[in-house]
Design a protein around this motif. Sequence first.
Motif, PDB file in Angstrom:
ATOM      1  N   VAL A   1     -11.573  -0.933  -4.722  1.00 43.97           N
ATOM      2  CA  VAL A   1     -12.445  -1.072  -3.286  1.00 43.97           C
ATOM      3  C   VAL A   1     -11.296  -0.845  -2.117  1.00 43.97           C
ATOM      4  O   VAL A   1     -10.323  -1.676  -2.169  1.00 43.97           O
ATOM      5  N   ILE A   2     -11.542   0.139  -1.348  1.00 42.81           N
ATOM      6  CA  ILE A   2     -10.334   0.343  -0.372  1.00 42.81           C
ATOM      7  C   ILE A   2     -10.931   0.430   0.893  1.00 42.81           C
ATOM      8  O   ILE A   2     -11.984   1.100   1.166  1.00 42.81           O
ATOM      9  N   GLY A   3     -10.416  -0.476   2.014  1.00 39.70           N
ATOM     10  CA  GLY A   3     -11.290  -0.458   3.064  1.00 39.70           C
ATOM     11  C   GLY A   3     -10.486   0.493   4.095  1.00 39.70           C
ATOM     12  O   GLY A   3      -9.718   1.385   3.683  1.00 39.70           O
ATOM     13  N   PRO A   4     -10.674  -0.002   5.445  1.00 40.52           N
ATOM     14  CA  PRO A   4     -10.329   0.805   6.484  1.00 40.52           C
ATOM     15  C   PRO A   4      -8.754   1.177   6.388  1.00 40.52           C
ATOM     16  O   PRO A   4      -8.240  -0.029   5.928  1.00 40.52           O
TER      17      PRO A   4
ATOM     18  N   THR B   1       0.260   5.920 -16.998  1.00 36.85           N
ATOM     19  CA  THR B   1      -0.899   6.514 -16.464  1.00 36.85           C
ATOM     20  C   THR B   1      -1.422   5.567 -15.155  1.00 36.85           C
ATOM     21  O   THR B   1      -1.904   5.975 -14.437  1.00 36.85           O
ATOM     22  N   LEU B   2      -0.945   4.144 -15.320  1.00 31.63           N
ATOM     23  CA  LEU B   2      -1.392   3.369 -14.118  1.00 31.63           C
ATOM     24  C   LEU B   2      -0.489   4.240 -12.851  1.00 31.63           C
ATOM     25  O   LEU B   2      -1.145   3.990 -11.833  1.00 31.63           O
ATOM     26  N   GLN B   3       0.679   4.324 -13.170  1.00 31.54           N
ATOM     27  CA  GLN B   3       1.432   4.989 -12.171  1.00 31.54           C
ATOM     28  C   GLN B   3       0.705   6.322 -11.659  1.00 31.54           C
ATOM     29  O   GLN B   3       0.948   6.729 -10.183  1.00 31.54           O
ATOM     30  N   ARG B   4       0.526   7.076 -12.511  1.00 29.79           N
ATOM     31  CA  ARG B   4       0.013   8.358 -12.290  1.00 29.79           C
ATOM     32  C   ARG B   4      -1.373   8.418 -11.280  1.00 29.79           C
ATOM     33  O   ARG B   4      -1.810   9.323 -10.444  1.00 29.79           O
ATOM     34  N   LEU B   5      -2.201   7.403 -11.999  1.00 25.09           N
ATOM     35  CA  LEU B   5      -3.516   7.356 -11.121  1.00 25.09           C
ATOM     36  C   LEU B   5      -3.356   6.420  -9.931  1.00 25.09           C
ATOM     37  O   LEU B   5      -4.486   5.945  -9.283  1.00 25.09           O
ATOM     38  N   GLN B   6      -2.197   6.024  -9.732  1.00 26.92           N
ATOM     39  CA  GLN B   6      -2.122   4.884  -8.548  1.00 26.92           C
ATOM     40  C   GLN B   6      -3.018   3.723  -8.656  1.00 26.92           C
ATOM     41  O   GLN B   6      -3.776   3.376  -7.691  1.00 26.92           O
ATOM     42  N   MET B   7      -3.152   3.476  -9.768  1.00 27.47           N
ATOM     43  CA  MET B   7      -4.021   2.210 -10.160  1.00 27.47           C
ATOM     44  C   MET B   7      -3.605   0.803 -10.234  1.00 27.47           C
ATOM     45  O   MET B   7      -2.526   0.639 -10.937  1.00 27.47           O
ATOM     46  N   GLY B   8      -3.810  -0.096  -9.166  1.00 27.32           N
ATOM     47  CA  GLY B   8      -3.572  -1.351  -8.937  1.00 27.32           C
ATOM     48  C   GLY B   8      -2.716  -1.327  -7.838  1.00 27.32           C
ATOM     49  O   GLY B   8      -2.126  -0.453  -7.267  1.00 27.32           O
ATOM     50  N   ILE B   9      -2.472  -2.752  -7.365  1.00 27.31           N
ATOM     51  CA  ILE B   9      -1.652  -2.954  -5.964  1.00 27.31           C
ATOM     52  C   ILE B   9      -0.361  -2.410  -6.172  1.00 27.31           C
ATOM     53  O   ILE B   9       0.167  -1.918  -5.047  1.00 27.31           O
ATOM     54  N   ALA B  10       0.358  -2.948  -7.170  1.00 30.42           N
ATOM     55  CA  ALA B  10       1.835  -2.340  -7.182  1.00 30.42           C
ATOM     56  C   ALA B  10       2.155  -0.729  -7.159  1.00 30.42           C
ATOM     57  O   ALA B  10       2.955  -0.463  -6.776  1.00 30.42           O
ATOM     58  N   GLN B  11       1.034  -0.068  -7.704  1.00 30.69           N
ATOM     59  CA  GLN B  11       1.149   1.342  -7.833  1.00 30.69           C
ATOM     60  C   GLN B  11       0.652   1.866  -6.419  1.00 30.69           C
ATOM     61  O   GLN B  11       0.641   3.114  -6.498  1.00 30.69           O
ATOM     62  N   THR B  12      -0.070   1.328  -5.477  1.00 27.96           N
ATOM     63  CA  THR B  12      -0.565   1.862  -4.673  1.00 27.96           C
ATOM     64  C   THR B  12       0.773   2.313  -3.447  1.00 27.96           C
ATOM     65  O   THR B  12       1.527   1.550  -3.181  1.00 27.96           O
TER      66      THR B  12
ATOM     67  N   ALA C   1       6.731  -8.376   1.632  1.00 26.98           N
ATOM     68  CA  ALA C   1       6.187  -9.186   2.742  1.00 26.98           C
ATOM     69  C   ALA C   1       4.603  -8.628   3.130  1.00 26.98           C
ATOM     70  O   ALA C   1       3.978  -9.726   3.303  1.00 26.98           O
ATOM     71  N   PHE C   2       4.511  -7.701   3.258  1.00 32.47           N
ATOM     72  CA  PHE C   2       3.255  -6.892   3.634  1.00 32.47           C
ATOM     73  C   PHE C   2       2.179  -7.415   2.626  1.00 32.47           C
ATOM     74  O   PHE C   2       1.170  -7.705   2.796  1.00 32.47           O
ATOM     75  N   LEU C   3       2.648  -7.260   1.322  1.00 29.07           N
ATOM     76  CA  LEU C   3       1.601  -7.370   0.110  1.00 29.07           C
ATOM     77  C   LEU C   3       1.459  -8.889  -0.059  1.00 29.07           C
ATOM     78  O   LEU C   3       0.104  -9.282  -0.072  1.00 29.07           O
TER      79      LEU C   3
END
Length: 259
Positions: free
Chosen positions: A75-78, A125-136, A154-156
Amino acid sequence: MMSLRLTRLAAATLALAAATAGTPARAERVVVALSAHRVLINSSFTGAEPVLFGAVEREPGSAAQHSGYDVVVTVIGPRQDVVTREKERVAGIWVNAKSRTFFEVPIYLVVLSNRPLTAIASPDTLQRLQMGIAQTPLAADAADDPTTDAFRAAFLRLNRERGFYREEANAITFLTPDLFRAAVELPANAPIGNYEIDVKLFAEGALLTRQTSAIEIVKVGFEQFVANAAREHGLAYGLATATLALLTGWAGSIVFRRD
């Protein structure tokens, strides 16, 4: 000339057949539905929890996955620009020092899954699909190693503390082998705007298919009137606010005046 065209057509047909022969046909697709596509915010809003339902549909004659399916809902907000500042103590006073601007980053980012992401897919696969907060990816005005960038960390951390960035490994429940549900928790201070929902279906570590949906959060009632007035009539809103503050102070002095 006709024989040349037929030869080229035959060659193109063979090339297409060869290209598709090595690609397995997609046997599954996922269908999703939300209990609510619009969330209304008023003065009594304490949060909401729309429920997402999903069903896996297979082509006739295709076999079911014996190992079962995995689902990841993002779920990605504004999006907006965010400045993260580092504070330093100077002469006993904390002041802003260095800063980092992150461009068009999601204010709200929640990743829901039926089990940990590392158990669903490989790190590549997680990195390629940018899946997860760490990979965003977080685009910034300076390029540092994401693994050692103190501003990114700090942002995270700040967004996790506010409940805007979360990963929940057991948030998706399979009601049947092909039917699942997930509750999308929206806190009371959730930013208004459009929220993108991306649903990915996995089996044995491979992405089978994906589907998208959306939720819109809007203000209604008096809160919406005040927000529109502040945005569209800034000068009049400022004057009205200052006048109201003066009148309130004057009225207070009259009420609590000592004779």
